[in-house]
Design an enzyme around this catalytic site. Structure first.
Site, PDB file in Angstrom:
ATOM      1  N   ASP A  93       0.854  -1.044   0.276  1.00 58.94           N
ATOM      2  CA  ASP A  93       0.126  -0.134  -0.155  1.00 58.94           C
ATOM      3  C   ASP A  93       0.780   1.510   0.040  1.00 58.94           C
ATOM      4  O   ASP A  93       2.096   1.235   0.277  1.00 58.94           O
ATOM      5  CB  ASP A  93      -0.885   0.019   1.426  1.00 58.94           C
ATOM      6  CG  ASP A  93      -2.129  -0.756   1.204  1.00 58.94           C
ATOM      7  OD1 ASP A  93      -2.218  -1.629   0.009  1.00 58.94           O
ATOM      8  OD2 ASP A  93      -2.987  -0.861   2.019  1.00 58.94           O
ATOM      9  N   HIS A 238       3.578  -2.461   3.102  1.00 60.10           N
ATOM     10  CA  HIS A 238       3.536  -1.076   2.784  1.00 60.10           C
ATOM     11  C   HIS A 238       4.799  -0.730   2.025  1.00 60.10           C
ATOM     12  O   HIS A 238       6.074  -1.327   2.098  1.00 60.10           O
ATOM     13  CB  HIS A 238       3.695   0.127   3.441  1.00 60.10           C
ATOM     14  CG  HIS A 238       2.061  -0.155   4.437  1.00 60.10           C
ATOM     15  ND1 HIS A 238       1.952  -0.990   5.078  1.00 60.10           N
ATOM     16  CD2 HIS A 238       1.051   0.470   4.160  1.00 60.10           C
ATOM     17  CE1 HIS A 238       0.801  -0.952   6.032  1.00 60.10           C
ATOM     18  NE2 HIS A 238       0.338  -0.078   5.192  1.00 60.10           N
TER      19      HIS A 238
END
Length: 273
Positions: A93, A238
């Site tokens: 992400d 992430h």
């Protein structure tokens, strides 16, 4: 002098009905005569033009189970993928970030693994080359809003803008609009589900959270992924939004472990149900 039509009619008795039909067909004057097929042999089938191949059904002739392109409005996000064997999905992400995303892409390429990247529009806009690389290498580019806001605190019009602007920049970078959406912080509401469906996107959450954004240490991230590995699991990591070198190093460690353990690490397929 006999006209062409009278000459053809005069020859009908010799040619027979089939011969007359062929002679009267449009463009027959430009065709060369050919011998009729041998008795009992099936007539030769003309080859399909390239455009016709695309029209041939691949499986069966029944109607499709659903209307293509219609995305259902969910009441909760998808947390797993169908358990087709030992399948897992890796997701990243907040990117792309030129400091970390290229290293993650390099590792995925080394092991010939595809993943999902839920990009923020403002990051994607500045790094369209990385978004294009994601798509070129077979990864799925998902929508993670433009500025990573808390959607539950926004009006419907602002949520649509966050989603739509991100889909626009993804399409600009790689030629296709996102088919998957993830709400920042995992904070979903009715408007997010409805607007996501209107924009043709399925909501995907996760099963295993590495909590890599807390920078717990490379070994801790690796342990969380390896301990949480199971068929259908979706892993959250992430590639942007902070210092992500631990995430980069952890991927290099747990990815070969997953593959050696018999897991098929890939991306989900859209299924309308």
């Amino acid at each position: 002098m006999l006209t062409r039509r009278r000459a053809l009619l005069a020859g009908a008795a010799t040619l027979g009905a089939a011969g007359l039909a062929a002679a009267l067909a449009p463009g027959s004057a430009n065709r060369s005569a050919s011998a009729p097929p041998a008795a009992g042999a099936p007539p030769a089938r003309r080859p399909l033009r390239p455009s016709e191949y695309r029209l041939q059904p691949l499986t069966g002739y029944g109607p499709p189970r659903t209307v293509p392109g219609r995305t259902p409005v969910r009441k909760e996000p998808l947390l797993r993928v169908p358990d087709h064997g030992r399948t897992m999905v890796l997701t990243f992400d907040d990117g792309p970030d030129p400091r970390y995303t290229p290293d993650i892409l390099d590792t995925l390429a080394r092991y010939e693994v595809r993943a999902m990247f839920f990009v923020c529009g403002e990051m994607a806009d500045y790094n369209q080359d990385l978004v294009a690389r994601m798509a070129d290498e077979g990864h799925v580019v998902g929508n993670h809003t433009w500025t990573h806001p808390l959607l539950t605190s926004l009006r419907r019009g602002r949520i649509r803008s966050e989603m739509e602007r991100t889909s626009d920049v993804v399409e600009k970078a790689c030629g296709i609009r996102p088919e998957w959406f993830r709400a920042p912080y995992g904070a979903w509401n009715r408007a997010a589900f409805q607007l996501g469906a209107e924009l043709g996107m399925e909501p995907l959450a996760w099963t295993v959270d590495t909590l890599d954004w807390t920078e717990p240490g490379t070994r801790t991230i690796v342990t969380r992924v390896e301990d949480g590995a199971a068929p259908g699991v979706v892993v959250l990591s992430h590639d942007a939004g902070g210092e992500r070198s631990q995430t980069v190093r952890a991927l290099r460690s747990y990815l070969p472990y997953l593959l050696d353990s018999g897991y098929h690490v890939t991306v989900p397929r859209r299924e309308y149900v």
